[in-house]
Design a protein around this motif. Structure first.
Motif: not given
Length: 196
Positions: A68-94
């Motif tokens: 999933t991806a979450e961002s501000g109301p105008n699409g700014e500053n998006p954050h990407f997430f990986y979910h496995k079952g009930s665990i949610k982890e932010e995904v960065t280039p590392a």
């Protein structure tokens, strides 16, 4: 899901653009590919009329993966997430799932204008995050051309080794020694009980 999302999905289905409808359903309802495809197929065949109700019935197992991806109301500053079952982890280039994030959020032709614009913003944010982190793609990483749908089967097989994103501790092997110790202690206590 909002009524606007549902209307866009139904519009894509009635236009015969099932692939874009599946992708949009996955992104807006945060469900897996198989579940989204089944729902769109049923809508296309007239077997399903209430998409929201069907999405509510979809449940995730402990091994289900999604992005999933979450961002501000105008699409700014998006954050990407990986979910496995009930665990949610932010995904960065590392993160080991970064290449899959790039594939999942690559622009796709045939989407409604506002969804296409949002995906282009995500692609731009991905490039900026890579530049800021000094990221270089892995040798076996697949690049996706703008406007092409990613080949998920090939991507999934190349990332097979990265599907467990929770890193193991070097001390994890000690838990097996602990279990063996407990089992031996129980056997010894039973032995003492029987002989006394």
């Amino acid at each position: 899901m909002t009524q606007t999302d549902i209307d866009q999905i139904l519009s894509l289905v009635h236009e015969g653009n099932k692939l874009a409808a599946v992708k949009l359903l996955m992104d807006t309802a945060h469900i897996g590919l198989k579940e989204a495809k089944d729902i769109i197929d049923d809508v296309f065949l007239g077997k399903e009329t209430d998409i929201n109700e069907r999405v509510k019935r979809v449940s995730y197992s402990d091994t289900a993966e999604r992005f999933t991806a979450e961002s501000g109301p105008n699409g700014e500053n998006p954050h990407f997430f990986y979910h496995k079952g009930s665990i949610k982890e932010e995904v960065t280039p590392a993160h080991p799932m970064w290449e899959r994030i790039k594939t999942v959020f690559a622009p796709i032709e045939g989407l409604p204008a506002d969804i296409a614009r949002m995906r282009e913003n995500y692609a731009k944010a991905i490039e900026e995050m890579e530049a800021k982190a000094g990221y270089t793609p892995k040798k076996n990483a697949q690049t996706t051309q703008k406007g092409q749908a990613p080949n998920r089967k090939e991507q999934a097989s190349s990332d097979k080794k990265d599907t467990l994103f929770i890193k193991k501790s070097p001390l994890d092997f000690l838990k097996w020694y602990f279990y063996l110790f407990i089992a031996a202690a129980i056997v010894y206590m039973i032995y003492l009980f029987i002989n006394h």
